[in-house]
Design an enzyme around this catalytic site. Sequence first.
Site, PDB file in Angstrom:
ATOM      1  N   SER A  18       0.817  -1.224   0.000  1.00 28.43           N
ATOM      2  CA  SER A  18       0.000   0.000   0.000  1.00 28.43           C
ATOM      3  C   SER A  18       0.846   1.268   0.000  1.00 28.43           C
ATOM      4  O   SER A  18       0.365   2.334  -0.346  1.00 28.43           O
ATOM      5  CB  SER A  18      -0.969   0.014   1.186  1.00 28.43           C
ATOM      6  OG  SER A  18      -0.275   0.258   2.393  1.00 28.43           O
ATOM      7  N   LYS A  59       1.087   4.767   6.874  1.00 27.12           N
ATOM      8  CA  LYS A  59       0.449   5.698   5.933  1.00 27.12           C
ATOM      9  C   LYS A  59       1.005   7.102   6.143  1.00 27.12           C
ATOM     10  O   LYS A  59       1.547   7.434   7.185  1.00 27.12           O
ATOM     11  CB  LYS A  59      -1.076   5.750   6.138  1.00 27.12           C
ATOM     12  CG  LYS A  59      -1.799   4.441   5.912  1.00 27.12           C
ATOM     13  CD  LYS A  59      -1.864   4.055   4.457  1.00 27.12           C
ATOM     14  CE  LYS A  59      -2.637   2.782   4.228  1.00 27.12           C
ATOM     15  NZ  LYS A  59      -1.875   1.565   4.423  1.00 27.12           N
TER      16      LYS A  59
END
Length: 145
Positions: free
Chosen positions: A66, A102
């Site tokens: 990701s 993230k």
Amino acid sequence: MKKVFISSQLDIYKPEFSELNIPLAGEASAGSFTNVDDFVSERIDLNKLLIRHPEATFYAKVKGNSMNEDFNDGDLLVVDKAEEWSHGKIALCYMDGEFTVKRIDIEKGVCKLLPSNPQYKPITITSENTLLIWGIIIFSIRRHG
């Protein structure tokens, strides 16, 4: 390194310290060839270079893709829990019972966690989420070849 947490998203390790001084070859040109032996003038300790807050520093091994514009599967991340988080920094987040890596995005009072892989959607944080910014990624270590 001592493994302190294992999940399907990542493994977290506590660093173990030793005195290891490696020859520093100075700056390496990415252009024409130079003889590195001519420039070896000092030694460095990678612990001192990578770790500012020893008691608050952990390593995390990336699992998944990701964040593939920033990190590859298997990269080792240096995570500093004492580092201040802010817009634009990449963080190890603990959200709703799971760890994830993230980029923090804060715009107009809304916090989002952004993946760098466009195949994944941003995560908008709402009052229904439990989010803890566990630490900030300050370095990554990647194996080449």
